[in-house]
Design a protein around this motif. Structure first.
Motif, PDB file in Angstrom:
ATOM      1  N   LEU A 537      27.970  51.133 -16.030  1.00 62.07           N
ATOM      2  CA  LEU A 537      27.648  52.332 -16.802  1.00 62.07           C
ATOM      3  C   LEU A 537      28.616  52.496 -17.968  1.00 62.07           C
ATOM      4  O   LEU A 537      28.218  52.826 -19.091  1.00 62.07           O
ATOM      5  CB  LEU A 537      27.689  53.562 -15.899  1.00 62.07           C
ATOM      6  CG  LEU A 537      26.584  53.673 -14.846  1.00 62.07           C
ATOM      7  CD1 LEU A 537      26.903  54.798 -13.865  1.00 62.07           C
ATOM      8  CD2 LEU A 537      25.236  53.913 -15.503  1.00 62.07           C
ATOM      9  N   ARG A 538      29.921  52.282 -17.699  1.00 63.13           N
ATOM     10  CA  ARG A 538      30.909  52.440 -18.765  1.00 63.13           C
ATOM     11  C   ARG A 538      30.705  51.413 -19.874  1.00 63.13           C
ATOM     12  O   ARG A 538      30.858  51.729 -21.053  1.00 63.13           O
ATOM     13  CB  ARG A 538      32.324  52.304 -18.192  1.00 63.13           C
ATOM     14  CG  ARG A 538      32.824  53.515 -17.454  1.00 63.13           C
ATOM     15  CD  ARG A 538      34.347  53.447 -17.289  1.00 63.13           C
ATOM     16  NE  ARG A 538      34.750  52.217 -16.641  1.00 63.13           N
ATOM     17  CZ  ARG A 538      34.793  52.044 -15.324  1.00 63.13           C
ATOM     18  NH1 ARG A 538      34.432  53.018 -14.521  1.00 63.13           N
ATOM     19  NH2 ARG A 538      35.184  50.889 -14.798  1.00 63.13           N
ATOM     20  N   ARG A 539      30.406  50.188 -19.496  1.00 65.66           N
ATOM     21  CA  ARG A 539      30.273  49.132 -20.505  1.00 65.66           C
ATOM     22  C   ARG A 539      29.140  49.416 -21.480  1.00 65.66           C
ATOM     23  O   ARG A 539      29.251  49.168 -22.678  1.00 65.66           O
ATOM     24  CB  ARG A 539      30.068  47.771 -19.834  1.00 65.66           C
ATOM     25  CG  ARG A 539      31.357  47.095 -19.404  1.00 65.66           C
ATOM     26  CD  ARG A 539      31.135  45.632 -19.128  1.00 65.66           C
ATOM     27  NE  ARG A 539      30.186  45.418 -18.045  1.00 65.66           N
ATOM     28  CZ  ARG A 539      30.535  45.316 -16.763  1.00 65.66           C
ATOM     29  NH1 ARG A 539      31.813  45.421 -16.426  1.00 65.66           N
ATOM     30  NH2 ARG A 539      29.633  45.118 -15.827  1.00 65.66           N
ATOM     31  N   THR A 540      28.018  49.931 -20.969  1.00 69.64           N
ATOM     32  CA  THR A 540      26.891  50.216 -21.875  1.00 69.64           C
ATOM     33  C   THR A 540      27.067  51.555 -22.583  1.00 69.64           C
ATOM     34  O   THR A 540      26.617  51.722 -23.713  1.00 69.64           O
ATOM     35  CB  THR A 540      25.563  50.203 -21.097  1.00 69.64           C
ATOM     36  OG1 THR A 540      25.670  51.087 -19.969  1.00 69.64           O
ATOM     37  CG2 THR A 540      25.236  48.816 -20.609  1.00 69.64           C
ATOM     38  N   GLY A 541      27.715  52.506 -21.919  1.00 67.87           N
ATOM     39  CA  GLY A 541      27.988  53.789 -22.566  1.00 67.87           C
ATOM     40  C   GLY A 541      26.751  54.409 -23.179  1.00 67.87           C
ATOM     41  O   GLY A 541      25.694  54.509 -22.539  1.00 67.87           O
ATOM     42  N   PHE A 542      26.858  54.804 -24.426  1.00 67.02           N
ATOM     43  CA  PHE A 542      25.719  55.424 -25.117  1.00 67.02           C
ATOM     44  C   PHE A 542      24.835  54.383 -25.803  1.00 67.02           C
ATOM     45  O   PHE A 542      23.894  54.740 -26.514  1.00 67.02           O
ATOM     46  CB  PHE A 542      26.201  56.466 -26.129  1.00 67.02           C
ATOM     47  CG  PHE A 542      27.182  55.949 -27.137  1.00 67.02           C
ATOM     48  CD1 PHE A 542      26.751  55.253 -28.260  1.00 67.02           C
ATOM     49  CD2 PHE A 542      28.546  56.152 -26.974  1.00 67.02           C
ATOM     50  CE1 PHE A 542      27.651  54.773 -29.191  1.00 67.02           C
ATOM     51  CE2 PHE A 542      29.457  55.672 -27.900  1.00 67.02           C
ATOM     52  CZ  PHE A 542      29.009  54.980 -29.020  1.00 67.02           C
ATOM     53  N   ARG A 543      25.129  53.095 -25.596  1.00 67.72           N
ATOM     54  CA  ARG A 543      24.342  52.024 -26.214  1.00 67.72           C
ATOM     55  C   ARG A 543      23.277  51.486 -25.259  1.00 67.72           C
ATOM     56  O   ARG A 543      22.742  50.405 -25.471  1.00 67.72           O
ATOM     57  CB  ARG A 543      25.273  50.895 -26.651  1.00 67.72           C
ATOM     58  CG  ARG A 543      26.347  51.317 -27.645  1.00 67.72           C
ATOM     59  CD  ARG A 543      27.354  50.208 -27.900  1.00 67.72           C
ATOM     60  NE  ARG A 543      28.111  49.891 -26.697  1.00 67.72           N
ATOM     61  CZ  ARG A 543      28.996  48.901 -26.609  1.00 67.72           C
ATOM     62  NH1 ARG A 543      29.210  48.117 -27.659  1.00 67.72           N
ATOM     63  NH2 ARG A 543      29.651  48.686 -25.481  1.00 67.72           N
ATOM     64  N   ALA A 569      20.310  56.430 -35.968  1.00 65.54           N
ATOM     65  CA  ALA A 569      21.273  56.809 -37.014  1.00 65.54           C
ATOM     66  C   ALA A 569      22.536  57.400 -36.394  1.00 65.54           C
ATOM     67  O   ALA A 569      23.657  57.133 -36.849  1.00 65.54           O
ATOM     68  CB  ALA A 569      20.633  57.803 -37.983  1.00 65.54           C
ATOM     69  N   ASP A 570      22.367  58.221 -35.331  1.00 64.31           N
ATOM     70  CA  ASP A 570      23.533  58.769 -34.638  1.00 64.31           C
ATOM     71  C   ASP A 570      24.402  57.656 -34.064  1.00 64.31           C
ATOM     72  O   ASP A 570      25.636  57.663 -34.183  1.00 64.31           O
ATOM     73  CB  ASP A 570      23.094  59.674 -33.478  1.00 64.31           C
ATOM     74  CG  ASP A 570      22.434  60.957 -33.939  1.00 64.31           C
ATOM     75  OD1 ASP A 570      21.599  61.488 -33.177  1.00 64.31           O
ATOM     76  OD2 ASP A 570      22.775  61.435 -35.039  1.00 64.31           O
ATOM     77  N   ARG A 571      23.733  56.681 -33.433  1.00 66.61           N
ATOM     78  CA  ARG A 571      24.470  55.587 -32.796  1.00 66.61           C
ATOM     79  C   ARG A 571      25.241  54.784 -33.840  1.00 66.61           C
ATOM     80  O   ARG A 571      26.406  54.424 -33.646  1.00 66.61           O
ATOM     81  CB  ARG A 571      23.503  54.691 -32.031  1.00 66.61           C
ATOM     82  CG  ARG A 571      24.191  53.652 -31.161  1.00 66.61           C
ATOM     83  CD  ARG A 571      23.185  52.868 -30.333  1.00 66.61           C
ATOM     84  NE  ARG A 571      22.581  53.700 -29.285  1.00 66.61           N
ATOM     85  CZ  ARG A 571      21.316  54.124 -29.298  1.00 66.61           C
ATOM     86  NH1 ARG A 571      20.512  53.793 -30.301  1.00 66.61           N
ATOM     87  NH2 ARG A 571      20.851  54.857 -28.313  1.00 66.61           N
ATOM     88  N   ALA A 572      24.601  54.515 -34.973  1.00 64.53           N
ATOM     89  CA  ALA A 572      25.269  53.756 -36.032  1.00 64.53           C
ATOM     90  C   ALA A 572      26.465  54.522 -36.582  1.00 64.53           C
ATOM     91  O   ALA A 572      27.527  53.937 -36.844  1.00 64.53           O
ATOM     92  CB  ALA A 572      24.272  53.441 -37.148  1.00 64.53           C
ATOM     93  N   ALA A 573      26.305  55.832 -36.753  1.00 62.77           N
ATOM     94  CA  ALA A 573      27.406  56.634 -37.272  1.00 62.77           C
ATOM     95  C   ALA A 573      28.565  56.684 -36.280  1.00 62.77           C
ATOM     96  O   ALA A 573      29.741  56.619 -36.669  1.00 62.77           O
ATOM     97  CB  ALA A 573      26.918  58.053 -37.582  1.00 62.77           C
ATOM     98  N   LEU A 574      28.253  56.775 -34.980  1.00 58.25           N
ATOM     99  CA  LEU A 574      29.305  56.778 -33.964  1.00 58.25           C
ATOM    100  C   LEU A 574      30.058  55.452 -33.951  1.00 58.25           C
ATOM    101  O   LEU A 574      31.292  55.427 -33.918  1.00 58.25           O
ATOM    102  CB  LEU A 574      28.688  57.036 -32.587  1.00 58.25           C
ATOM    103  CG  LEU A 574      28.513  58.495 -32.169  1.00 58.25           C
ATOM    104  CD1 LEU A 574      27.652  58.587 -30.923  1.00 58.25           C
ATOM    105  CD2 LEU A 574      29.864  59.149 -31.911  1.00 58.25           C
ATOM    106  N   LEU A 575      29.318  54.352 -33.999  1.00 58.60           N
ATOM    107  CA  LEU A 575      29.970  53.043 -33.987  1.00 58.60           C
ATOM    108  C   LEU A 575      30.858  52.864 -35.211  1.00 58.60           C
ATOM    109  O   LEU A 575      31.934  52.267 -35.127  1.00 58.60           O
ATOM    110  CB  LEU A 575      28.912  51.939 -33.914  1.00 58.60           C
ATOM    111  CG  LEU A 575      28.142  51.867 -32.589  1.00 58.60           C
ATOM    112  CD1 LEU A 575      27.010  50.844 -32.693  1.00 58.60           C
ATOM    113  CD2 LEU A 575      29.066  51.518 -31.446  1.00 58.60           C
TER     114      LEU A 575
END
Length: 589
Positions: A537-543, A569-575
């Motif tokens: 779960l931790r490794r995948t996180g929000f991805r 877009a949220d995911r890209a901005a977080l990364l």
């Protein structure tokens, strides 16, 4: 020669905090500042003596000499710390972010016979089943408190520590280096917070050590804006000021916008910080007078190399990162040659190593590329241990947790007698230690240590969820963020507004416990032994491929206030934010 006739050398040799408080007597320089209030060292020592005498009156015969302090950073906090030192008593720092039965549990667990609080905190106590009768709950901004304290205001520090008694039960004790002084809560994998012990001798030694390390002068002013129920403000801020004869300036609670105005108002030269506090300061609008202040340095943890550099560039203040377990079992000290991203080398007296937590075998040194990125994290990252003599003094009424920390109670156990920090590190080829995260069931959110099991127990009440797992994902800047995986019942759907209402209705949900991210899925992943596979779960996180909901990250948007679906877009901005702070590699561990 000091103003009170005590030389600096004599003060540096003080073996107890009580001796340091006594050394304030007769020193009429400014000792504390708070808003428009100013107290001299002499007044602080006298006020502490009066409160110590009151303790002798109020503490019941035969009770543990423990008092809970549920206050903001106001002058009464250091006054009661000093009073406890003079009386041979101990202060339990009560965390006001705790709620309901959990708050009552903290007070009860530490055997508090007296509670010191203020009007602003009384709503937290309403309706709780407390083990303390109302007459022993002192409200410091109530006129009745001043009336109660009045008869003792002529007490002197020497009169208390020489065995002077209160007029009642005579519950004060002559202090010595082994006298308990602090019981402060830290979280671990067992769920309920543990109360770590700190004696007068250990706190005095820490104060002397930091005063020497930072060259604390008698004209310094230590700005205490981190909460005093935590070890950071007391051990790293108040204690070195007391040992070095410096003054303290108090802020009821941290405020990024008030930080520089306070520094200028009080002439502060030193401050402590934890976690995201530095990011909050950097988020304030830049101003042309950002370097117009008296600060020399800041000392703390988890600012991150990127933000530390930004802070130095903007404010002209060097931040010194350090590492020291709350329990005193291990310490890392920054040296002038410490590279960016590293914490430092083992502090004197520490025999630190990074080991495999199962075998106790020391792991290979880390290899870093020219940009400082870890190349062999899988083989180099392990648990930090102190194989030498540590200053760990145990947990109050928790022998199991004490034994687990040193792997005692069992012949032949791997690493028995070592101090196991529960923190993940790697060590580079030059011997510098780098922090790599927390062990499985621990999270550090905005400077608060949390236990995943406690949050899981609360989220398990959420009716649409058949299963819950809580785990840490790295914060883009410092520490961790809370992520929860919810296995929804057949036919159930995640309602973000309903989840917000559910969180708001939980009386024991602390202010740092609400999930920042919520992942919804049909079933929780499990290992071969049918345990929840938190590592996956931790490794995948929000991805992950399943839907993820989040409370957008911002200092003004606390987790749990609202949730919306994470978009591409949220995911890209977080990364991108992780990359900007050189923390993207933490997402893959």
């Amino acid at each position: 020669m000091a103003a009170n006739g005590t030389s600096g050398q004599e003060r540096s040799g003080a073996a107890t905090v009580a001796e340091l408080v006594r050394a304030q007597w007769g020193d009429h320089r400014v000792g504390a500042k708070y808003e428009d209030q100013v107290l001299t060292h002499h007044q602080l020592a006298g006020g502490a003596a009066a409160r110590a005498a009151l303790l002798g009156e109020l503490l019941p015969r035969g009770a543990e000499p423990h008092l809970g302090v549920l206050l903001g950073n106001v002058p009464e906090y250091p006054l009661w710390l000093s009073a406890a030192a003079l009386a041979g008593a101990a202060v339990a720092g009560i965390n006001p972010t705790r709620r309901g039965p959990e708050l009552a549990r903290d007070i009860s667990h530490t055997d508090c016979a007296l509670l010191i609080t203020e009007r602003a905190q009384l709503p937290l106590l309403a309706g709780l089943d407390l083990p303390i009768p109302p007459r022993r709950i002192l409200v410091v901004d109530d006129p009745a408190y001043r009336d109660l304290l009045g008869p003792y205001e002529g007490a002197t520090p020497d009169g208390i520590t020489a065995g002077g008694r209160g007029r009642g039960h005579g519950a004060t004790r002559t202090p010595n280096p082994a006298s308990r002084l602090l019981l402060y809560f830290t979280s671990g994998s067992t769920g309920a917070p543990k109360a770590a012990l700190c004696t007068q001798g250990r706190l005095a030694a820490a104060g002397h050590s930091l005063a020497r390390h930072f060259g604390v002068r008698r004209d310094d002013v230590h700005y205490l804006c981190m909460p005093m129920f935590h070890g950071n403000a007391v051990i790293a801020g108040w204690a070195p000021a007391l040992a070095g004869g410096a003054a303290v300036a108090l802020r009821r609670r941290f405020s990024a916008s008030a930080f520089l105005p306070d520094v200028r108002r009080y002439g502060a030269t030193y401050f402590t910080y934890v976690g995201r506090a530095v990011q909050y300061l950097l988020a304030t609008p830049p101003a042309p007078d950002d370097r117009d202040h008296t600060l020399r340095c800041g000392f703390g943890t988890e600012a991150g190399a990127v933000d530390a550099a930004r802070f130095a560039e903007r404010f002209g203040v060097r931040l010194t990162e350090g590492y020291g377990s709350s329990e005193g079992g291990a310490a890392i000290q920054r040296t002038p040659d410490t590279p960016p991203g590293a914490i430092g080398r083992a502090a004197p007296g520490n025999d630190l190593a990074v080991v495999d937590p199962e075998t106790g075998v020391e792991l290979p040194r880390a290899r870093l590329d020219p940009a400082g990125r870890l190349l062999n994290g899988g083989e180099a990252t392990g648990e930090l241990v102190n194989r030498g003599r540590s200053s760990f003094e145990g947990y109050w009424r928790n022998p199991e947790a004490t034994a687990a920390r040193t792997r005692g109670r069992g012949e032949g156990r791997v690493g028995a007698g070592w101090y196991w920090t529960g923190d993940l590190f790697f060590r580079d080829t030059e011997g510098f230690f780098h922090f790599a995260g927390r062990t499985d069931d621990r999270l550090r959110v905005d400077s608060e240590n949390l236990a995943a099991a406690m949050i899981e127990n609360i989220l398990a009440r959420y009716a649409p969820a058949a299963g819950v797992a809580v785990y840490a994902v790295p914060d883009p800047v410092a520490g961790d963020q809370v992520m929860a995986a919810l296995a929804l019942r057949d036919g159930a759907a995640f309602d973000p507004d309903g989840f917000v209402a559910f969180l708001a209705a939980q009386p024991d949900l602390g202010t740092k416990m609400a999930p920042r991210f919520v992942r919804t899925l049909d079933a929780l992943p499990v290992t071969a032994t049918h345990k929840v596979h938190r590592a996956a779960l931790r490794r995948t996180g929000f991805r992950c491929p399943e839907p993820v909901w989040w409370s957008p990250v911002a200092p003004t948007a606390p987790a749990g206030s609202t949730y919306r679906r994470v978009t591409a877009a949220d995911r890209a901005a977080l990364l991108a934010l992780y990359r900007d702070h050189d923390r993207a590699h933490l997402l893959d561990r």
